[in-house]
Structures are given as C-alpha cells and as structure tokens.
Design an enzyme around this catalytic site. Structure first.
Site, PDB file in Angstrom:
ATOM      1  N   LYS A  55       0.848  -1.192   0.000  1.00 41.36           N
ATOM      2  CA  LYS A  55       0.000   0.000   0.000  1.00 41.36           C
ATOM      3  C   LYS A  55       0.885   1.244   0.000  1.00 41.36           C
ATOM      4  CE  LYS A  55      -4.016   1.814   2.598  1.00 41.36           C
ATOM      5  NZ  LYS A  55      -4.897   1.571   3.757  1.00 41.36           N
ATOM      6  N   SER A  68      -9.833   1.303   2.863  1.00 38.03           N
ATOM      7  CA  SER A  68      -9.012   2.128   2.006  1.00 38.03           C
ATOM      8  C   SER A  68      -7.905   1.361   1.292  1.00 38.03           C
ATOM      9  CB  SER A  68      -8.382   3.244   2.828  1.00 38.03           C
ATOM     10  OG  SER A  68      -7.472   2.696   3.786  1.00 38.03           O
ATOM     11  N   SER A  83      -9.930  -0.944   7.129  1.00 44.68           N
ATOM     12  CA  SER A  83      -9.388  -0.828   5.770  1.00 44.68           C
ATOM     13  C   SER A  83      -8.650  -2.029   5.225  1.00 44.68           C
ATOM     14  CB  SER A  83      -8.482   0.389   5.675  1.00 44.68           C
ATOM     15  OG  SER A  83      -9.259   1.526   5.533  1.00 44.68           O
TER      16      SER A  83
HETATM   17  N1  GLN Z   1     -13.332   3.622   6.462  1.00 48.24           N
HETATM   18  C1  GLN Z   1     -12.687   4.094   7.646  1.00 48.24           C
HETATM   19  C2  GLN Z   1     -12.363   5.550   7.531  1.00 48.24           C
HETATM   20  O1  GLN Z   1     -12.603   6.107   6.492  1.00 48.24           O
HETATM   21  C3  GLN Z   1     -11.483   3.268   7.938  1.00 48.24           C
HETATM   22  C4  GLN Z   1     -10.267   3.666   7.223  1.00 48.24           C
HETATM   23  C5  GLN Z   1      -9.088   2.826   7.551  1.00 48.24           C
HETATM   24  O2  GLN Z   1      -9.217   1.785   8.191  1.00 48.24           O
HETATM   25  N2  GLN Z   1      -7.922   3.301   7.179  1.00 48.24           N
HETATM   26  O3  GLN Z   1     -11.889   6.138   8.450  1.00 48.24           O
END
Ligand code: GLN
Length: 477
Positions: free
Chosen positions: A81, A156, A180
């Site tokens: 990532k 994400s 994410s």
């Molecule tokens: N969807 C969550 C957010 O937007 C989690 C994001 C993540 O785990 N990095 O904060």
C-alpha cells in the site's frame, strides 16, 4: 486445470520454488505481466517498480542453497500500500500533497519483508491518507474491483486487495484504522487481518490515527495471511507502542471454539442474503463441534460514532505536518501562511479536508469535553465489554460488512459511506485483532460477489483467528 504462476497462493508458490518447478524470475514476471495487462482497467498500482535484479537473483540463490530453511516469503512477489515506506520509492498515500515524496528509509514492515527475501512489484492505490471505505477518495482515480469492475474493491486498502484478488501479485499489505484491510478483503474474496494494536511496528507507516493504525496482510488463503503476518510481527525499538509475546496473557488455542455472536447487532441494516451466509457459516461451525454463545455488546452501536470523532481528531493532528514546507508538494504564497494555505488547499482532497475540519472541531476548547473526551470514554467502555465477553467465549463473530461490494458513487453521502465500517471499527477502537474470511457469495445484477465473516479475538490472541479462519476456508494450517 493447472493455475498460472500469478494465480498461486504464497504457500503453493513457495513449494514449487523449492521443488524447482518454477523460478523466482518466472514467478515475478508472471505477476508483472498480469499487472501490466490489468492495471489500465483496474488502476490498482500507482507505480510498477523496475525489477530489482539483484534481489531476484539473491532470492533464487537462497532457495537453491537453503531449500526449506529459506524463509517462506523468499522470492515471493508482493504489493505494498502506498502509505508504507520503501526506501527510494515514492510514498504518496494517494494524495496530491505527497505525490513527489520519496521515502528516505524502509518501514520496519518493509525491512523485515526484504530480509525474508520478498520482492515488491509496486505500490498500490488507496483512499487518500487511508480515509475511506471504497478507494474512491484517491487523488489518482478509483480502483476497480477485479470481480466486477463496475463495483468498488472496498477501502481504504482497495489497491492492495484488488492486486491480490486479481492475481497481480501473490499477496499484499494494507493498513487498517477502522476496517481498511478487512472490509476490502470481504469485498474482494480475500483473507484480511487487522493484528492486535502493536503486534506490527508502525515505524515507517504514514500515520492516520496513531492509536488505531495497524498494518496487516491481504491474502488468498488463511495460511498465506499467517505467513505474511509471522514475517513482520514482533517488537520494534522504533515503535514504543509495539508489543512483545508477553504483553498480553497467552491464550491456548482451543480444540473447539466458543464463538460469541452479538445477535443484537444483526437486527437491522444487514442485507438478508449476507445474513443468510453468516448464519449458514455459523451452523457449519456448530456442526463441527464449536459452540455458539449469544454475547451482548451494548456500547457497540455507539462505536461508529466514537470512531468518527477519535479518528478525525487524530488525523487532523497527524496531517498538520503536511504544510508544503517539510514534505511533498509546495505552493508559493506572498508570505509563509499563504504558502501553507495554498499547499494544503491544493494538496488535500475533499474527504481529507472534511476530516481535518471535523477533527479540529472536536478537539477545540469548548468542544473537546463534549465530543473527544466522550468518545474516548465510550472507547474504554467498549473495551471493557469485549473483555467481559471474552471471559465466556474465545472469539466473537459478525459479518465483515452489511452488504457486498457496491457501485461507484452509490455511497456519495459521507454518512452512508461511514456506515460501511459498522462491524469493523470496534477492533481498532479496542486494539483487538480481527480477521475477515470469505463466507460465500451473493448475487447482484447477475454477478456473484463475495462476502466475509469477521472474527475478533482477545488482545494478543491473533493466532486463534487463523485457527478458526482455517475452519471456515477448510484449510489445514
Ligand atoms: N473507512 C474508515 C475511515 O474512512 C477506515 C479507514 C481505515 O481503516 N484506514 O476512516
């Protein structure tokens, strides 16, 4: 039918490499070839790296000389990532503001993978600074789900998930702050682990919510997820929050599991066929001798609200360092303040700005007691409730997401997007480890889409998750 090399699991590829049935070069080329071919349509990789010939040759030599004693990941092509630093490569966190930022050192995760002989194909697309649940928030365009390109891969870590699921690498790493890793794993039919907070060093991760962030694997099997996790876990002097094997009491892996089910969380907002898959999977586990126990987590319905106060608070603090002076893209202004404003205005996307506004608001004097401290108190209560539940059960199960992968633009209202994380945020808030494993498909518009079952374990008991996960995927570890 024999699988193409890029379609292998890590475990299968490692065996073939040792048996001389394929070479490191062939494996690497197969992944790069697939990546080049599919990336135009899927937008998975922000960058495909030049092949590191030295590393490829060294991995082959190590396998040839050490055989089974060589680390399992030796010669295995992985994807990272874009918020995990790899020395000498850009790490942009899919943000315009870091689009020219080159990492000057390796994250500990990267360093350990390199030491194990793993190879990196490229850096994967993501929601900007890891804020999102669909990978639609990238400054470099959305990622498409390889199973159905009209749908999101989840987020994400959507790029890392699509890379593994589409066989553009053998396995990948993402980061999880509120779901994410697990949420895109569910949407792409993968196994995804959010380890116990501190199990993997955060050194060299671009910080989002420092009390929540964990790196972790996205893999084609439970065995692969375990192999990736085992390669990078462990204490690190460069991360004072990293834990050791003795930080938490050791939990013996039971022969049969007591599986806690918070039925009260499944009453609304869940697609009926996702619920059916979940209930069927639980029944199968029960038939194998595991017991189902109803548990109550009364604060869980407030976890999402608490998360969306705490996470923006921490994000706004962490993102303050991006001012156009110290890192990345810099815009001129008539004075210093104007330069900051121009760099941040142009450099950050809309979701990032929304979180900064939310975060600075909930931390501002006059509101910190009403919002941030309340959310933090709810977080403590939530953890106590989980601790209490774990006195009578070994793991807690739920679906990973309320529905399968959705269409682009379907959740353009931020609150409906935030609801995607309803089952995943508690593990981040409590620091507990959690795993998503495929639990069968559902059909949408004539396409069969994966869904995931989600297990949470007590702090430090990550290994329990692999054991129960493997019962669902019917693997022997
Ligand atoms: N969807 C969550 C957010 O937007 C989690 C994001 C993540 O785990 N990095 O904060």
């Amino acid at each position: 039918m024999t699988k193409a090399l890029n379609e292998l699991t890590i475990t299968e590829a490692a065996r073939m490499l040792r048996a001389g049935e394929c070479t490191v070069r062939e494996l690497y080329d197969a992944c790069v070839h697939a990546a080049r071919e599919k990336n135009v349509a899927l937008n998975v990789y922000l960058e495909l790296f030049e092949a590191d010939e030295m590393a490829i040759a060294a991995a082959q030599t190590r396998i040839d000389t050490e055989g089974d004693a060589a680390p399992l990941l030796c010669g295995i092509p992985l994807a990272m990532k874009d918020n995990i630093l790899i020395e000498g490569h850009i790490a942009s966190a899919a943000s315009k503001i870091l689009s020219n930022y080159k990492a000057t050192y390796d994250a500990t995760v990267t360093k350990k993978l390199k030491e194990a002989g793993a190879l990196f194909i490229g850096r994967t697309n993501m929601d900007e600074f890891a804020m999102g649940s669909s990978t639609e928030n990238s400054a470099f365009g959305p990622v498409r789900n390889p199973i159905d390109p009209t749908r999101v891969p989840g987020g994400s870590s959507g790029g890392s998930a699509a890379a593994s699921a589409g066989h553009l690498c053998l396995g990948s790493f993402g980061t999880d702050t509120g779901g994410s890793i697990r949420q895109p794993a569910a949407h792409c039919g993968l196994v995804g682990l959010k380890p116990t907070y501190g199990a993997i060093s955060r050194h060299g991760l671009i910080a989002l919510g420092s009390s929540l962030d964990q790196a972790g694997p996205l893999a084609k099997s439970v065995a692969d997820a375990k192999a990736l996790f085992d390669a990078v876990r462990g204490p690190d002097v460069l991360d004072s929050t990293s834990i050791t094997d003795t930080t938490y009491p050791r939990k013996e892996t039971p022969k049969t599991f007591r599986i806690g089910v918070p039925y009260h969380l499944l009453e609304e907002g869940l697609d009926p066929d996702v619920k059916e898959n979940f209930e069927r999977t639980l029944k199968e586990l029960e038939a194998e001798g595991h017991t189902l126990v109803e548990v109550s987590l009364p604060t869980s319905p407030y976890a999402l609200a608490a998360y969306y106060v705490i996470q923006p608070a921490e994000a706004s603090t962490n993102l303050a360092r991006f001012d156009g002076i110290r890192y990345g893209v810099s815009k001129e202004g008539k004075d210093l303040l104007a330069g900051y404003l121009a760099s941040r205005t142009e450099g950050f996307g809309p979701e990032t700005k929304r979180r900064i506004l939310l975060g600075t608001f909930v931390l501002s004097s006059g509101y910190i007691d009403a919002y941030y401290r309340k959310a933090d108190a709810a977080r403590q209560v939530l953890r106590e409730e989980y601790d209490r539940a774990f006195e009578t059960v070994d793991v807690i199960a739920s679906p990973t997401t309320p529905s399968p992968a959705f269409k682009f633009g379907e959740k353009s209202d931020p609150v409906s997007m935030y609801l995607e994380d309803i089952f995943t945020v508690s593990a981040d808030l409590t620091g507990m480890p959690a795993l998503s494993v495929p639990m069968g498909n559902v059909e949408r518009d004539g396409v069969s889409l994966p869904t995931g079952i989600h297990f949470t374990a007590p702090l430090g008991a990550d290994d329990l998750l692999f054991t129960i996960g493997a019962r669902v995927t019917k693997e022997t570890l």
